[in-house]
Design an enzyme around this catalytic site. Structure first.
Site, PDB file in Angstrom:
ATOM      1  N   ARG A 190      91.427  65.620  21.499  1.00 18.22           N
ATOM      2  CA  ARG A 190      90.830  66.696  22.285  1.00 18.22           C
ATOM      3  C   ARG A 190      89.873  66.682  21.029  1.00 18.22           C
ATOM      4  NH1 ARG A 190      86.751  68.545  24.926  1.00 18.22           N
ATOM      5  NH2 ARG A 190      87.349  70.349  27.147  1.00 18.22           N
ATOM      6  N   GLY A 191      88.820  66.748  21.122  1.00 13.87           N
ATOM      7  CA  GLY A 191      87.977  67.405  19.668  1.00 13.87           C
ATOM      8  C   GLY A 191      87.839  68.758  19.471  1.00 13.87           C
ATOM      9  N   GLU A 192      87.679  69.563  20.756  1.00 11.72           N
ATOM     10  CA  GLU A 192      87.364  70.921  20.689  1.00 11.72           C
ATOM     11  C   GLU A 192      88.334  71.547  19.529  1.00 11.72           C
ATOM     12  OE1 GLU A 192      85.824  72.783  24.207  1.00 11.72           O
ATOM     13  OE2 GLU A 192      83.819  71.462  24.468  1.00 11.72           O
ATOM     14  N   ASP A 193      89.510  70.759  20.127  1.00 11.10           N
ATOM     15  CA  ASP A 193      91.031  71.360  19.882  1.00 11.10           C
ATOM     16  C   ASP A 193      91.507  71.180  18.454  1.00 11.10           C
ATOM     17  OD1 ASP A 193      91.036  72.559  22.078  1.00 11.10           O
ATOM     18  OD2 ASP A 193      92.674  70.831  23.131  1.00 11.10           O
ATOM     19  N   THR A 194      90.709  69.984  18.125  1.00 11.32           N
ATOM     20  CA  THR A 194      91.583  69.463  17.050  1.00 11.32           C
ATOM     21  C   THR A 194      90.824  68.643  16.058  1.00 11.32           C
ATOM     22  OG1 THR A 194      92.915  67.161  17.889  1.00 11.32           O
ATOM     23  CG2 THR A 194      93.751  69.639  18.143  1.00 11.32           C
ATOM     24  N   ARG A 195      90.061  68.580  16.020  1.00 10.16           N
ATOM     25  CA  ARG A 195      88.984  67.771  16.298  1.00 10.16           C
ATOM     26  C   ARG A 195      88.952  67.820  14.268  1.00 10.16           C
ATOM     27  NH1 ARG A 195      85.603  63.814  16.594  1.00 10.16           N
ATOM     28  NH2 ARG A 195      85.314  63.852  18.775  1.00 10.16           N
TER      29      ARG A 195
ATOM     30  N   GLY B 213      73.564  55.297  19.002  1.00 16.48           N
ATOM     31  CA  GLY B 213      73.777  54.797  19.777  1.00 16.48           C
ATOM     32  C   GLY B 213      73.870  52.995  21.230  1.00 16.48           C
TER      33      GLY B 213
ATOM     34  N   GLU C 193      90.193  57.822  28.178  1.00 22.86           N
ATOM     35  CA  GLU C 193      90.713  57.025  27.674  1.00 22.86           C
ATOM     36  C   GLU C 193      92.131  56.723  27.417  1.00 22.86           C
ATOM     37  OE1 GLU C 193      88.779  58.263  23.688  1.00 22.86           O
ATOM     38  OE2 GLU C 193      90.914  59.082  23.815  1.00 22.86           O
TER      39      GLU C 193
END
Length: 311
Positions: free
Chosen positions: A29-34, A62, A96
Site C-alpha cells: 500500500r503506497g500511502e503506508d510504506t512507499r 503511459g 493484485e
C-alpha cells in the site's frame, strides 16, 4: 577513484535458462510504506542481487498499469506481500493479491511471502480491526459486485495462511535484513555480504552495471582501482550481486594476493573458480598448469562472470 572499462563484454541475458524477468515482486500500500519501509526493503533486495519489481520504478509512463502489474507478477519467482494498516482499503492491492494467489495456484514453484508491517497477523488473517473496516466499506461500495469482495476475502485468507514474517518489536533495519536473507535462501543465489546502507555504492556500481548490460557478445575486463580503504571491494560486491544471475556461471575470488601467497594458494584459487562456475562439479587439480587448461576448457563453453578482489 576511477574505473578503467573495456567496452567489450559478452552478454548472457539471452540465455533460455532464465525465464523470469524478476526475482521478486513487491505488493504494498503506497500511502503506508512507499517512501519508508518498502523503499528500504527494495534497496536492500537490489543490493543483495535480488532483482525486484516495484511499480514506480518499473512501469513506464503511459503504460497500461493493470496489464504491466499482471505481467510482472507472472515474470517473478517470488511475491512479497507487505500487509500494512491500510492494505485492504485499496482495491488495487486486493486485485493484485488475487492475481498473486492465482499465480501460485497454477505454479507450485511461485513463492509467496507475507510480511506483516505494524499489523497483527491474526487481524489480517481474520479480517479484524482496520481490515474489517476496509471490507465493510467495500461491501457498501460494491453491492453489485459481492463476488468480487468475496474473492478478495478468500485471497487474503489464503495468503495469510502461508508462513510469513512479522515486524513485532524488532528494529526495521534488522527486519529488512531478515527478509532479504530469507528470500535469498529461497532463491539460493550466491549473494555476497554488502552493508545495507553503504552510502553512494549504487551510484558507483551503476557504470559497471550499464557496461555489463551493453549487449556485446565479446569477452571483456573491467578494473576498479584507487587507494586503499575507499570502498573498491564493496562496489565490486554490489556489482557482482546485481549481475551474477544473468550468467551461466559466476565466481567471486576475494583477497587473491593474500590467498596466492599461502602454500598451494594458486591451485586452491583455481579449484574455487572451477567449483563456482561448474556448480561444485570441478575435478581435482594437482598443479597450476593443469588448472589453467581446465579453466580454459570450462570458460570457453559457458558465459561466465568472474570477479577478483586484491588487498
Amino acid at each position: 577513484m576511477a574505473a578503467a572499462l573495456n567496452p567489450m563484454l559478452h552478454d548472457a541475458s539471452s540465455s533460455s535458462s532464465y525465464r523470469c524477468r524478476y526475482h521478486t515482486f513487491l505488493s504494498f500500500r503506497g500511502e503506508d510504506t512507499r517512501k519508508g519501509f518498502t523503499d528500504h526493503l527494495y534497496r536492500a533486495l537490489e543490493l543483495a542481487g535480488i532483482h525486484t519489481f516495484r511499480d514506480d520504478y518499473e512501469i513506464e509512463r503511459g503504460a497500461d498499469i493493470a496489464a504491466e502489474l499482471n505481467k510482472a507478477i507472472n515474470e517473478s519467482k517470488v511475491s512479497i506481500i507487505i500487509f500494512s494498516q491500510n492494505y485492504a482499503s485499496s482495491r488495487w492491492c486486493l486485485d493484485e493479491l488475487v492475481k498473486i494467489m492465482e499465480r501460485r495456484k497454477h505454479d507450485d514453484g511461485h513463492i509467496v511471502m507475507p510480511v506483516f508491517y505494524n499489523v497483527d497477523p491474526s487481524h489480517v488473517r481474520n479480517q479484524r480491526g482496520s481490515f474489517a473496516e476496509a471490507f465493510s466499506r467495500h461491501e457498501e461500495r460494491f453491492k453489485e459486485e459481492m463476488n468480487k469482495v468475496e474473492e478478495w476475502r478468500r485471497a487474503l485468507k489464503d495468503a495469510t495462511d502461508l508462513a510469513g514474517m512479522a515486524l513485532k518489536d524488532r528494529y526495521e533495519s534488522q527486519f529488512i535484513q531478515d527478509i532479504v536473507k530469507e528470500i535469498g535462501n529461497k532463491l539460493d543465489p550466491k549473494v555476497l555480504n554488502v552493508a545495507p546502507y553503504a552510502v553512494g555504492i549504487d551510484d558507483h556500481a551503476q557504470g559497471i552495471n550499464m557496461w555489463l548490460e551493453d549487449g556485446s557478445n565479446a569477452v571483456g575486463a573491467a578494473v576498479i582501482y584507487g587507494m586503499g580503504g575507499i570502498g573498491k571491494t564493496t562496489i565490486a560486491k554490489a556489482a557482482y550481486n546485481r549481475n551474477f544471475g544473468r550468467f551461466q556461471g559466476s565466481s567471486f575470488l576475494a583477497d587473491i594476493r593474500e590467498a596466492a601467497e599461502q602454500p598451494y594458494g594458486f591451485v586452491r584459487l583455481q579449484r574455487k573458480l572451477l567449483s563456482d562456475i561448474q556448480k561444485g562439479k570441478a575435478k581435482k587439480i594437482d598443479n597450476i598448469d593443469e588448472g589453467i587448461i581446465k579453466i580454459k576448457h570450462a570458460v570457453c563453453i559457458t558465459k561466465d562472470f568472474l570477479l577478483f578482489s586484491m588487498t
